[in-house]
Motif scaffolding. Structure first.
Motif, PDB file in Angstrom:
ATOM      1  N   GLY A 104      56.077  30.797-179.421  1.00 27.04           N
ATOM      2  CA  GLY A 104      57.248  30.974-178.581  1.00 27.04           C
ATOM      3  C   GLY A 104      56.852  31.113-177.124  1.00 27.04           C
ATOM      4  O   GLY A 104      55.671  31.201-176.781  1.00 27.04           O
ATOM      5  N   PHE A 105      57.851  31.141-176.248  1.00 24.37           N
ATOM      6  CA  PHE A 105      57.562  31.315-174.828  1.00 24.37           C
ATOM      7  C   PHE A 105      58.675  32.098-174.148  1.00 24.37           C
ATOM      8  O   PHE A 105      59.803  32.192-174.634  1.00 24.37           O
ATOM      9  CB  PHE A 105      57.374  29.956-174.137  1.00 24.37           C
ATOM     10  N   ILE A 106      58.333  32.672-173.017  1.00 22.91           N
ATOM     11  CA  ILE A 106      59.278  33.323-172.130  1.00 22.91           C
ATOM     12  C   ILE A 106      59.038  32.720-170.753  1.00 22.91           C
ATOM     13  O   ILE A 106      57.878  32.475-170.379  1.00 22.91           O
ATOM     14  CB  ILE A 106      59.096  34.857-172.145  1.00 22.91           C
ATOM     15  N   ASP A 107      60.106  32.420-170.021  1.00 22.85           N
ATOM     16  CA  ASP A 107      59.943  31.656-168.781  1.00 22.85           C
ATOM     17  C   ASP A 107      59.703  32.508-167.545  1.00 22.85           C
ATOM     18  O   ASP A 107      59.861  32.034-166.416  1.00 22.85           O
ATOM     19  CB  ASP A 107      61.134  30.725-168.562  1.00 22.85           C
ATOM     20  N   ARG A 108      59.306  33.756-167.752  1.00 25.89           N
ATOM     21  CA  ARG A 108      59.003  34.627-166.622  1.00 25.89           C
ATOM     22  C   ARG A 108      57.828  35.533-166.993  1.00 25.89           C
ATOM     23  O   ARG A 108      57.510  35.702-168.166  1.00 25.89           O
ATOM     24  CB  ARG A 108      60.218  35.465-166.254  1.00 25.89           C
ATOM     25  N   LEU A 109      57.214  36.099-165.980  1.00 22.96           N
ATOM     26  CA  LEU A 109      56.101  37.020-166.215  1.00 22.96           C
ATOM     27  C   LEU A 109      56.637  38.295-166.836  1.00 22.96           C
ATOM     28  O   LEU A 109      57.443  38.995-166.234  1.00 22.96           O
ATOM     29  CB  LEU A 109      55.391  37.331-164.894  1.00 22.96           C
ATOM     30  N   PRO A 110      56.227  38.623-168.069  1.00 19.99           N
ATOM     31  CA  PRO A 110      56.757  39.832-168.713  1.00 19.99           C
ATOM     32  C   PRO A 110      56.123  41.102-168.144  1.00 19.99           C
ATOM     33  O   PRO A 110      54.996  41.090-167.665  1.00 19.99           O
ATOM     34  CB  PRO A 110      56.365  39.637-170.184  1.00 19.99           C
ATOM     35  N   GLU A 111      56.897  42.175-168.224  1.00 21.80           N
ATOM     36  CA  GLU A 111      56.356  43.490-167.869  1.00 21.80           C
ATOM     37  C   GLU A 111      56.053  44.207-169.168  1.00 21.80           C
ATOM     38  O   GLU A 111      56.959  44.667-169.864  1.00 21.80           O
ATOM     39  CB  GLU A 111      57.379  44.279-167.045  1.00 21.80           C
ATOM     40  N   PHE A 112      54.794  44.278-169.512  1.00 22.35           N
ATOM     41  CA  PHE A 112      54.403  44.855-170.786  1.00 22.35           C
ATOM     42  C   PHE A 112      54.583  46.376-170.785  1.00 22.35           C
ATOM     43  O   PHE A 112      54.250  47.060-169.817  1.00 22.35           O
ATOM     44  CB  PHE A 112      52.954  44.499-171.122  1.00 22.35           C
ATOM     45  N   ASN A 113      55.111  46.855-171.897  1.00 25.72           N
ATOM     46  CA  ASN A 113      55.289  48.298-172.087  1.00 25.72           C
ATOM     47  C   ASN A 113      54.837  48.628-173.511  1.00 25.72           C
ATOM     48  O   ASN A 113      55.658  48.812-174.414  1.00 25.72           O
ATOM     49  CB  ASN A 113      56.758  48.676-171.875  1.00 25.72           C
ATOM     50  N   PRO A 114      53.518  48.669-173.719  1.00 24.04           N
ATOM     51  CA  PRO A 114      53.003  48.839-175.086  1.00 24.04           C
ATOM     52  C   PRO A 114      53.308  50.196-175.691  1.00 24.04           C
ATOM     53  O   PRO A 114      53.280  51.217-175.005  1.00 24.04           O
ATOM     54  CB  PRO A 114      51.487  48.642-174.907  1.00 24.04           C
ATOM     55  N   ASP A 115      53.603  50.183-176.978  1.00 20.09           N
ATOM     56  CA  ASP A 115      53.809  51.403-177.752  1.00 20.09           C
ATOM     57  C   ASP A 115      52.433  51.998-178.062  1.00 20.09           C
ATOM     58  O   ASP A 115      51.647  51.377-178.781  1.00 20.09           O
ATOM     59  CB  ASP A 115      54.552  51.071-179.047  1.00 20.09           C
ATOM     60  N   PRO A 116      52.108  53.181-177.543  1.00 20.28           N
ATOM     61  CA  PRO A 116      50.761  53.740-177.743  1.00 20.28           C
ATOM     62  C   PRO A 116      50.423  54.014-179.207  1.00 20.28           C
ATOM     63  O   PRO A 116      49.240  54.116-179.546  1.00 20.28           O
ATOM     64  CB  PRO A 116      50.788  55.026-176.914  1.00 20.28           C
ATOM     65  N   LEU A 117      51.431  54.163-180.055  1.00 20.90           N
ATOM     66  CA  LEU A 117      51.158  54.387-181.471  1.00 20.90           C
ATOM     67  C   LEU A 117      50.714  53.099-182.165  1.00 20.90           C
ATOM     68  O   LEU A 117      50.048  53.139-183.205  1.00 20.90           O
ATOM     69  CB  LEU A 117      52.403  54.934-182.172  1.00 20.90           C
ATOM     70  N   GLU A 118      51.083  51.946-181.595  1.00 18.19           N
ATOM     71  CA  GLU A 118      50.794  50.645-182.207  1.00 18.19           C
ATOM     72  C   GLU A 118      49.733  49.858-181.455  1.00 18.19           C
ATOM     73  O   GLU A 118      49.045  49.018-182.044  1.00 18.19           O
ATOM     74  CB  GLU A 118      52.080  49.803-182.257  1.00 18.19           C
ATOM     75  N   VAL A 119      49.618  50.125-180.161  1.00 17.77           N
ATOM     76  CA  VAL A 119      48.790  49.274-179.300  1.00 17.77           C
ATOM     77  C   VAL A 119      47.907  50.120-178.384  1.00 17.77           C
ATOM     78  O   VAL A 119      48.409  50.946-177.612  1.00 17.77           O
ATOM     79  CB  VAL A 119      49.690  48.351-178.436  1.00 17.77           C
ATOM     80  N   GLU A 120      46.615  49.907-178.475  1.00 16.23           N
ATOM     81  CA  GLU A 120      45.700  50.588-177.553  1.00 16.23           C
ATOM     82  C   GLU A 120      45.765  49.933-176.179  1.00 16.23           C
ATOM     83  O   GLU A 120      45.774  50.611-175.149  1.00 16.23           O
ATOM     84  CB  GLU A 120      44.271  50.530-178.091  1.00 16.23           C
ATOM     85  N   ARG A 121      45.784  48.602-176.165  1.00 15.75           N
ATOM     86  CA  ARG A 121      45.930  47.880-174.900  1.00 15.75           C
ATOM     87  C   ARG A 121      46.373  46.452-175.159  1.00 15.75           C
ATOM     88  O   ARG A 121      46.195  45.912-176.262  1.00 15.75           O
ATOM     89  CB  ARG A 121      44.622  47.881-174.098  1.00 15.75           C
ATOM     90  N   VAL A 122      47.007  45.863-174.136  1.00 12.93           N
ATOM     91  CA  VAL A 122      47.392  44.455-174.176  1.00 12.93           C
ATOM     92  C   VAL A 122      46.293  43.648-173.497  1.00 12.93           C
ATOM     93  O   VAL A 122      45.818  44.007-172.416  1.00 12.93           O
ATOM     94  CB  VAL A 122      48.735  44.227-173.451  1.00 12.93           C
ATOM     95  N   ILE A 123      45.877  42.581-174.146  1.00 10.62           N
ATOM     96  CA  ILE A 123      44.837  41.701-173.609  1.00 10.62           C
ATOM     97  C   ILE A 123      45.491  40.378-173.216  1.00 10.62           C
ATOM     98  O   ILE A 123      46.007  39.654-174.066  1.00 10.62           O
ATOM     99  CB  ILE A 123      43.735  41.448-174.655  1.00 10.62           C
ATOM    100  N   GLU A 124      45.507  40.082-171.927  1.00 13.00           N
ATOM    101  CA  GLU A 124      46.090  38.846-171.434  1.00 13.00           C
ATOM    102  C   GLU A 124      44.998  37.787-171.334  1.00 13.00           C
ATOM    103  O   GLU A 124      44.003  37.982-170.637  1.00 13.00           O
ATOM    104  CB  GLU A 124      46.748  39.064-170.078  1.00 13.00           C
TER     105      GLU A 124
END
Length: 216
Positions: free
Chosen positions: A136-156
């Protein structure tokens, strides 16, 4: 390649027949290369899940996010994956699961994401999940807001980097049971992406390269 052009190419690519296991096997751990053994490992009571390979525009090109799972008492502790999770009856479809879980895990508004298609499902024996990967795609730069219980960090990760064959390696990895085994993996941001996620990426890159050769 401009983002809009890449999306159009992805749309055309997803109209092509999927390579399936032919695309997955080159990045499969040794124990999952044999087709017979792979099919025999699939339990009849397996659970369903879905993940999302999300493309988005970035000042430095086109990127795809991965997540690093936190350390916990579970089979996917600390692993690198696409955002996603377990199918719920209220989802109404696995594509909706991928969108819901992506919003819950990294904060991307599901209503802004357009699904282009799906790759071949991958069975994960340790957690007994059949995982369905969506593109899938999104046509804009997303603002990531990771859930700390599920995600240690987002890797772009930039899309050209994903396609770079130099990041495909073979080496020792630690399984969920603690066993060290030799397996193919993608080296991304000093992390090892292996197992089911690597198999999904393997099929994706196989299909992309096929489309490139055909000039689609």
């Amino acid at each position: 390649m401009k983002f809009e052009e890449l999306v159009r190419k992805l749309e055309r690519m997803m109209e092509e027949p999927l390579p399936g296991r032919e695309g997955q096997v080159m990045m499969a751990p040794q124990g999952r290369m044999n087709e017979g053994a792979y099919k025999a490992s699939i339990r009849s009571d397996h659970r369903k899940g879905a993940v999302l390979m999300l493309f988005y525009p970035h000042p430095d090109g086109t990127f795809v996010p991965f997540i690093k799972r936190p350390a916990y008492e579970g089979v996917h502790s600390g692993q690198i994956a696409f955002p996603g999770g377990k199918y719920e009856e209220s989802d109404g479809g696995l594509d909706r699961t991928a969108l819901r879980e992506t919003e819950e895990e990294i904060g991307v508004d599901a209503s802004q994401v357009r699904i282009l298609g799906k790759l071949t499902e991958v069975y994960i024996p340790p957690s007994n999940f059949m995982v369905h990967p969506y593109i899938g795609f999104i046509d804009r730069l997303p603002e990531f807001n990771p859930d700390p219980l599920e995600v240690e960090r987002v890797i772009e990760c930039s899309f050209p980097h994903l396609l770079d064959k130099k990041i495909r390696k073979i080496g020792p990895v630690q399984s969920s049971s603690g066993v060290i085994l030799k397996a193919p993996y993608f080296a991304i941001e000093k992390e090892i992406v292996w197992g089911a996620t690597a198999m999904m990426l393997g099929e994706f890159t196989y299909l992309w390269e096929k489309v490139e050769r055909k000039g689609i």
